[in-house]
Scaffold this motif. Structure first.
Motif, mmCIF file in Angstrom:
data_model
loop_
_atom_site.group_PDB
_atom_site.id
_atom_site.type_symbol
_atom_site.label_atom_id
_atom_site.label_comp_id
_atom_site.label_asym_id
_atom_site.label_seq_id
_atom_site.Cartn_x
_atom_site.Cartn_y
_atom_site.Cartn_z
ATOM 1 N N MET A 53 19.425 47.650 31.893
ATOM 2 C CA MET A 53 20.647 48.643 31.862
ATOM 3 C C MET A 53 20.016 49.917 32.506
ATOM 4 O O MET A 53 19.481 50.787 31.851
ATOM 5 C CB MET A 53 21.170 48.423 30.791
ATOM 6 N N ALA A 54 20.972 50.546 33.462
ATOM 7 C CA ALA A 54 21.035 51.824 33.787
ATOM 8 C C ALA A 54 22.075 52.589 33.617
ATOM 9 O O ALA A 54 23.103 52.219 33.662
ATOM 10 C CB ALA A 54 20.446 51.781 35.391
ATOM 11 N N ARG A 55 21.886 54.017 33.345
ATOM 12 C CA ARG A 55 22.750 55.040 33.204
ATOM 13 C C ARG A 55 23.446 55.271 34.646
ATOM 14 O O ARG A 55 22.537 55.952 35.195
ATOM 15 C CB ARG A 55 22.552 56.019 32.172
ATOM 16 N N LEU A 56 24.561 54.992 35.045
ATOM 17 C CA LEU A 56 24.987 55.352 36.244
ATOM 18 C C LEU A 56 26.249 56.261 36.263
ATOM 19 O O LEU A 56 27.288 55.949 35.422
ATOM 20 C CB LEU A 56 25.630 53.976 37.058
ATOM 21 N N ALA A 114 21.097 57.274 37.993
ATOM 22 C CA ALA A 114 21.517 57.220 39.218
ATOM 23 C C ALA A 114 23.052 57.836 39.470
ATOM 24 O O ALA A 114 23.497 57.731 38.593
ATOM 25 C CB ALA A 114 21.345 55.870 39.853
ATOM 26 N N VAL A 115 23.166 58.351 40.577
ATOM 27 C CA VAL A 115 24.253 59.133 40.732
ATOM 28 C C VAL A 115 25.022 58.793 42.169
ATOM 29 O O VAL A 115 24.356 58.544 43.245
ATOM 30 C CB VAL A 115 24.228 60.594 40.947
ATOM 31 N N GLU A 151 18.235 48.863 40.716
ATOM 32 C CA GLU A 151 17.562 47.871 39.854
ATOM 33 C C GLU A 151 16.394 47.643 40.191
ATOM 34 O O GLU A 151 15.483 47.418 39.169
ATOM 35 C CB GLU A 151 18.507 46.547 39.678
ATOM 36 N N ARG A 152 16.245 47.559 41.445
ATOM 37 C CA ARG A 152 14.661 47.272 42.075
ATOM 38 C C ARG A 152 13.904 48.494 41.659
ATOM 39 O O ARG A 152 12.328 48.408 41.329
ATOM 40 C CB ARG A 152 14.625 47.117 43.487
ATOM 41 N N ARG A 153 14.320 49.519 41.752
ATOM 42 C CA ARG A 153 13.684 50.847 41.610
ATOM 43 C C ARG A 153 13.373 51.139 40.192
ATOM 44 O O ARG A 153 12.146 51.512 39.910
ATOM 45 C CB ARG A 153 14.681 51.975 42.054
ATOM 46 N N LEU A 154 14.186 50.691 39.398
ATOM 47 C CA LEU A 154 13.882 50.953 37.874
ATOM 48 C C LEU A 154 12.764 49.939 37.549
ATOM 49 O O LEU A 154 12.266 50.154 36.621
ATOM 50 C CB LEU A 154 15.213 50.780 36.841
ATOM 51 N N ASP A 155 12.998 48.589 37.928
ATOM 52 C CA ASP A 155 11.954 47.636 37.638
ATOM 53 C C ASP A 155 10.590 47.933 38.126
ATOM 54 O O ASP A 155 9.547 47.485 37.357
ATOM 55 C CB ASP A 155 12.417 46.377 38.403
#
Ligand SMILES: Cc1cc2nc3c(=O)[nH]c(=O)nc-3n(C[C@H](O)[C@H](O)[C@H](O)COP(=O)(O)O)c2cc1C
Length: 185
Positions: free
Chosen positions: A1-4, A52-53, A179-183
């Motif tokens: 889960m990312a904070r967006l 991410a923004v 998601e790919r970047r955070l993985d």
């Protein structure tokens, strides 16, 4: 889960609607999403607090929302490891005309160049004519702008040009990128 973060500037609310739809797509993918109007955002729009923004603005008389211009110049300028995206709403993106499309792209180029910001994704969407919300002078101005753009000068009703499938595809594409970047990290 990312904070967006989805932060936007709007005149009559169409960019707010697009931001909300983008937020829904991101939330459906189980991300922690904050959608905020730049006018209300204050420190809540600090990019440091997010993975991410996404930034959105409409075009009014050839210019982006002023607070959005200031935001990208002060908060997103320069190289950043944080994924980011920009989306823009205009009448220029509402018509299938090469000159108009180039105009819409130019608005983005000018903003990004002035801010020295390099978003990973850019979305150009058609906006809306909300004749029912404009006062007398704005209705006259918009009739003139619309005559050269979409041709819709019937002020007895509103006209919407936003392609919601395109908006959702843009949001899903950016979510996949994040998601790919955070993985990988
Ligand atoms: C006062 C005004 C000026 C506008 N000027 C332009 C313009 O110069 N070029 C353009 O492509 N669209 C222009 N538009 C169209 C807007 O970008 C479109 O209506 C958009 O949906 C507005 O989104 P918002 O409600 O989030 O501000 C203008 C709209 C308004 C109300």
């Amino acid at each position: 889960m990312a904070r967006l973060l989805v932060v936007y500037g709007t005149g009559e609310g169409q960019t707010a609607r697009v931001a909300a739809r983008i937020g829904d797509v991101l939330a459906d993918r189980a991300h922690d999403v904050t959608v905020t109007d730049i006018e209300d955002a204050g420190s809540a729009a600090d990019p440091e607090e997010f993975d991410a923004v996404l930034v959105g603005s409409s075009i009014h008389v050839g210019a982006h929302h002023e607070a959005i211009r200031e935001y990208v110049e002060t908060s997103l300028s320069g190289a950043s490891a944080r994924p980011s995206a920009f989306f823009q709403l205009s009448l220029s993106s509402a018509v299938d005309d090469a000159e108009r499309r180039a105009e819409a792209a130019r608005y983005v180029d000018d903003l990004l160049e002035a801010a020295d910001w390099h978003p990973d994704r850019i979305g150009l969407f058609g906006g809306a004519l909300r004749y029912s919300k404009y006062g007398f002078l704005k209705r006259l101005l918009m009739k003139r702008i619309a005559k050269n753009a979409t041709g819709d000068i019937d002020t007895s009703r509103d006209h919407e040009y936003t392609d919601w499938d395109e908006v959702e595809a843009f949001a899903a594409d950016f979510a996949g990128f994040v998601e790919r970047r955070l993985d990988d990290e």
